[in-house]
Design a protein around this motif. Sequence first.
Motif, PDB file in Angstrom:
ATOM      1  N   ARG A  70       0.827  -1.205   0.000  1.00 20.24           N
ATOM      2  CA  ARG A  70       0.000   0.000   0.000  1.00 20.24           C
ATOM      3  C   ARG A  70       0.862   1.255   0.000  1.00 20.24           C
ATOM      4  O   ARG A  70       0.592   2.205  -0.750  1.00 20.24           O
ATOM      5  N   GLU A  74       0.870   4.156  -2.898  1.00 18.53           N
ATOM      6  CA  GLU A  74       0.606   5.559  -2.563  1.00 18.53           C
ATOM      7  C   GLU A  74       1.749   6.460  -2.986  1.00 18.53           C
ATOM      8  O   GLU A  74       1.527   7.566  -3.498  1.00 18.53           O
ATOM      9  N   GLU A  78       1.473   9.389  -5.802  1.00 21.01           N
ATOM     10  CA  GLU A  78       1.839  10.757  -5.447  1.00 21.01           C
ATOM     11  C   GLU A  78       2.916  11.287  -6.392  1.00 21.01           C
ATOM     12  O   GLU A  78       2.933  12.480  -6.722  1.00 21.01           O
TER      13      GLU A  78
END
Length: 237
Positions: A70, A74, A78
């Motif tokens: 995860r 992320e 980003e």
Amino acid sequence: MRAARPDLILAQDVCEVCAVTSDQARAAAEEALCSSTVLSLSATTLVEILDSIELVGRYTGAEWAAARLRERIEEEIEGVRRSLSEVEPLSTFYVGWLDPLMCEGHWIPEMIAIAGGREVIGRAGAYGAEVRWETVLAAAPEAIVVAPCSFDLPRTLEEVALLERLPGWREAPAVRSGRVFAADSAYFVTPGARIVDGIRLLARALHPDRFPGPVPEGRLAVRREDRAGEVRWEPWR
């Protein structure tokens, strides 16, 4: 299932057409006299996809690996967002089905936003729905992404001619500017780690000057039309 005797069955309730539902999975387990746990993964947003990854980790004893996955997803999302933070979002229509013409919702509008676009028909977190072509023309999308659910790129290219027959097709801003793309739907409709590659595909298509990174080979094509009106689809690299 009787032979495999699984401890865990992963199912979903997002779509009754594309995959086995949780109720069907439970019924099959009962018929097989199998005491499996049926875990329903029914994400409708990007955050819920990431939550699902951690949920599977908990049920399989892989909490640490799921948490790290995860975090990596992320971070990569980003990174794309930062690369395109200063671009003007391109109004975009994602074609989720061709006949009838349908938009896509769920997490796909979020993916488009991260990639420097703005979905003009589908809504984040909502279900896909039929849409009138006149509505799409009125929205005047600057880019069109054609990736019907469950189609890979070759199958999409077999069917995409349906769009060419729509009245006013050549007048759509996306067609006039050469921003019509066909893609492998697995990079968008599958709620898992592959969505990162789907976001990259979108970013590369919508903003090639700002996002020059490579995309998975054979997963994205762009529509080209010469002065004689001859249409061809070229691999996008």
